[in-house]
Design a protein around this motif. Structure first.
Motif, PDB file in Angstrom:
ATOM      1  N   LEU A  81      21.795  96.565 106.438  1.00 11.49           N
ATOM      2  CA  LEU A  81      22.122  96.751 104.815  1.00 11.49           C
ATOM      3  C   LEU A  81      23.776  95.856 105.308  1.00 11.49           C
ATOM      4  O   LEU A  81      24.347  95.903 106.254  1.00 11.49           O
ATOM      5  CB  LEU A  81      22.445  98.246 104.657  1.00 11.49           C
ATOM      6  CG  LEU A  81      21.260  98.908 104.695  1.00 11.49           C
ATOM      7  CD1 LEU A  81      21.517 100.517 104.063  1.00 11.49           C
ATOM      8  CD2 LEU A  81      20.238  98.271 103.817  1.00 11.49           C
ATOM      9  N   LEU A 105      25.115  98.819 108.584  1.00  6.41           N
ATOM     10  CA  LEU A 105      26.010  98.146 109.496  1.00  6.41           C
ATOM     11  C   LEU A 105      26.832  97.424 108.929  1.00  6.41           C
ATOM     12  O   LEU A 105      26.589  96.522 107.853  1.00  6.41           O
ATOM     13  CB  LEU A 105      25.408  97.423 110.717  1.00  6.41           C
ATOM     14  CG  LEU A 105      24.618  97.893 111.712  1.00  6.41           C
ATOM     15  CD1 LEU A 105      23.949  96.887 112.502  1.00  6.41           C
ATOM     16  CD2 LEU A 105      25.406  99.055 112.654  1.00  6.41           C
ATOM     17  N   TYR A 106      28.238  97.591 109.004  1.00 11.32           N
ATOM     18  CA  TYR A 106      29.048  96.429 108.353  1.00 11.32           C
ATOM     19  C   TYR A 106      30.015  96.046 109.690  1.00 11.32           C
ATOM     20  O   TYR A 106      30.116  96.717 110.583  1.00 11.32           O
ATOM     21  CB  TYR A 106      30.035  97.076 107.215  1.00 11.32           C
ATOM     22  CG  TYR A 106      30.979  98.070 107.682  1.00 11.32           C
ATOM     23  CD1 TYR A 106      32.350  97.469 108.072  1.00 11.32           C
ATOM     24  CD2 TYR A 106      30.761  99.329 107.577  1.00 11.32           C
ATOM     25  CE1 TYR A 106      33.137  98.586 108.480  1.00 11.32           C
ATOM     26  CE2 TYR A 106      31.862 100.354 108.019  1.00 11.32           C
ATOM     27  CZ  TYR A 106      33.281  99.784 108.480  1.00 11.32           C
ATOM     28  OH  TYR A 106      33.978 100.740 108.609  1.00 11.32           O
ATOM     29  N   ARG A 107      30.497  94.825 109.365  1.00  9.21           N
ATOM     30  CA  ARG A 107      31.467  94.181 110.573  1.00  9.21           C
ATOM     31  C   ARG A 107      32.847  94.432 110.401  1.00  9.21           C
ATOM     32  O   ARG A 107      33.225  94.271 109.176  1.00  9.21           O
ATOM     33  CB  ARG A 107      30.911  92.822 110.371  1.00  9.21           C
ATOM     34  CG  ARG A 107      31.200  91.948 111.749  1.00  9.21           C
ATOM     35  CD  ARG A 107      30.756  90.577 111.852  1.00  9.21           C
ATOM     36  NE  ARG A 107      31.363  89.889 110.751  1.00  9.21           N
ATOM     37  CZ  ARG A 107      31.357  88.464 110.884  1.00  9.21           C
ATOM     38  NH1 ARG A 107      31.061  87.998 111.946  1.00  9.21           N
ATOM     39  NH2 ARG A 107      32.263  87.816 109.949  1.00  9.21           N
ATOM     40  N   THR A 139      28.320  86.594 114.969  1.00  6.38           N
ATOM     41  CA  THR A 139      28.556  86.728 116.313  1.00  6.38           C
ATOM     42  C   THR A 139      27.395  87.278 117.451  1.00  6.38           C
ATOM     43  O   THR A 139      27.166  87.534 118.399  1.00  6.38           O
ATOM     44  CB  THR A 139      29.750  87.907 116.457  1.00  6.38           C
ATOM     45  OG1 THR A 139      29.122  89.089 116.100  1.00  6.38           O
ATOM     46  CG2 THR A 139      31.134  87.476 115.981  1.00  6.38           C
ATOM     47  N   GLY A 140      26.425  88.302 116.535  1.00  2.82           N
ATOM     48  CA  GLY A 140      25.264  88.927 116.796  1.00  2.82           C
ATOM     49  C   GLY A 140      25.482  90.322 117.423  1.00  2.82           C
ATOM     50  O   GLY A 140      24.490  90.993 117.497  1.00  2.82           O
ATOM     51  N   GLY A 205      26.478  89.128 101.948  1.00  2.71           N
ATOM     52  CA  GLY A 205      26.587  90.217 101.038  1.00  2.71           C
ATOM     53  C   GLY A 205      27.113  90.247  99.640  1.00  2.71           C
ATOM     54  O   GLY A 205      26.504  90.603  98.608  1.00  2.71           O
TER      55      GLY A 205
HETATM   56  C1  PRP Z   1      27.227  90.375 107.345  1.00  2.00           C
HETATM   57  C2  PRP Z   1      25.477  89.963 107.671  1.00  2.00           C
HETATM   58  C3  PRP Z   1      25.475  90.468 109.012  1.00  2.00           C
HETATM   59  C4  PRP Z   1      26.654  90.256 109.883  1.00  2.00           C
HETATM   60  C5  PRP Z   1      26.450  89.355 110.692  1.00  2.00           C
HETATM   61  O1  PRP Z   1      27.180  91.631 107.027  1.00  2.00           O
HETATM   62  O2  PRP Z   1      24.948  90.380 106.616  1.00  2.00           O
HETATM   63  O3  PRP Z   1      24.803  91.987 108.973  1.00  2.00           O
HETATM   64  O4  PRP Z   1      27.610  90.174 108.648  1.00  2.00           O
HETATM   65  O5  PRP Z   1      27.780  89.335 111.674  1.00  2.00           O
HETATM   66  P1  PRP Z   1      27.548  89.351 113.049  1.00  2.00           P
HETATM   67  O6  PRP Z   1      26.604  88.670 113.650  1.00  2.00           O
HETATM   68  O7  PRP Z   1      29.071  88.882 113.642  1.00  2.00           O
HETATM   69  O8  PRP Z   1      27.632  90.786 113.392  1.00  2.00           O
HETATM   70  P2  PRP Z   1      28.653  92.224 106.615  1.00  2.00           P
HETATM   71  O9  PRP Z   1      29.157  93.084 107.909  1.00  2.00           O
HETATM   72  O10 PRP Z   1      29.427  91.228 105.927  1.00  2.00           O
HETATM   73  O11 PRP Z   1      28.183  93.639 105.813  1.00  2.00           O
HETATM   74  P3  PRP Z   1      27.453  93.291 104.327  1.00  2.00           P
HETATM   75  O12 PRP Z   1      25.946  92.852 104.435  1.00  2.00           O
HETATM   76  O13 PRP Z   1      27.288  94.710 103.862  1.00  2.00           O
HETATM   77  O14 PRP Z   1      28.121  92.513 103.344  1.00  2.00           O
END
Ligand code: PRP
Ligand code: URA
Length: 212
Positions: A81, A105-107, A139-140, A205
């Motif tokens: 999510l 998860l949110y970043r 970033t993963g 998102g």
């Molecule tokens: C975005 C995307 C991934 C993450 C990727 O989600 O959908 O889940 O960033 O970034 P990473 O590889 O550096 O972890 P986001 O945290 O923006 O949340 P959202 O989907 O709720 O908008």
């Protein structure tokens, strides 16, 4: 990129065409949503290519015959999510009987570290072949954490499907989870200073749900 042999880049013309429209900043929410769903379905076709099949006997209106059906372990789809939700319906069109688990998860915008806020998985997650969905692998951090949640609950067979990946994300997943195959439509150039994929498509998102 070449050193990570766990990545499949899907070069099919339909996938690449839809990806181009998806990236365009002038593509609106409705079309963006439709494209993410369509891309998930097209990518699902490749991800399920090696499913085992078995022969069963059936009867057509003309005669008895043997024909193939999918066998083996049951499938599970796990969107991260929020943005992974946009890929669920496309994948379910191909695999309608799959169970769906959700990992929220949110970043964190400052640290870029994933923060968990939700996790609800099928009770038999350990017995399923799992397909983790998220349009973006930056970033993963989010994918590595989501895969670890699944492994902590006994999952042994996991594939990761992203529409766009950064080389940094591919490297992070390959190092943390070398057993996980990654399927992408593109591996882009790099991450910028804010952790966004360049050229990417912006915030998946926000573009899916019309926020911001
Ligand atoms: C975005 C995307 C991934 C993450 C990727 O989600 O959908 O889940 O960033 O970034 P990473 O590889 O550096 O972890 P986001 O945290 O923006 O949340 P959202 O989907 O709720 O908008
Ligand atoms: N998350 C997104 O939605 N887009 C990026 O480019 C990076 C992380």
């Amino acid at each position: 990129m070449k050193q990570y042999n766990n990545v499949t880049i899907m070069n099919h013309p339909m996938i690449q065409h839809k990806l181009t429209i998806l990236r365009d900043k002038n593509t609106g929410v409705k079309e963006f949503r439709e494209l993410v769903e369509e891309l998930a379905m097209l990518m699902g076709y490749e991800v399920t290519r090696n499913l085992t099949v078995e022969e069963v006997e059936i009867e057509t209106p003309v005669s008895k015959t043997k024909s193939k059906v999918i066998a083996g372990k049951k499938l599970g789809i796990v969107p991260i999510l929020r943005a992974g939700l946009g890929m669920v319906d496309g994948m379910l069109k191909l695999i309608p009987a799959a169970k769906v688990g959700h990992i929220g998860l949110y970043r964190d915008p400052e640290t870029l570290q994933p923060v968990e806020y939700y996790c609800k998985l099928p009770s038999d997650v350990a017995e399923r072949d799992l397909i983790v969905l998220d349009p973006m692998l930056a970033t993963g951090g989010s994918a590595v954490a989501a895969i670890q949640f699944l492994k902590d609950r006994g999952a042994k067979s996991i594939k990761l499907v992203n529409i766009i990946a950064a080389p940094e994300g591919v490297k992070a997943v390959a190092e943390a989870h070398p057993d996980v195959e990654i399927y992408v439509a593109a591996v882009d150039e790099k991450l910028n200073d804010h952790g966004y994929i360049v050229p990417g498509l912006g915030d998946a998102g926000d573009r899916l749900f019309g926020t911001k």
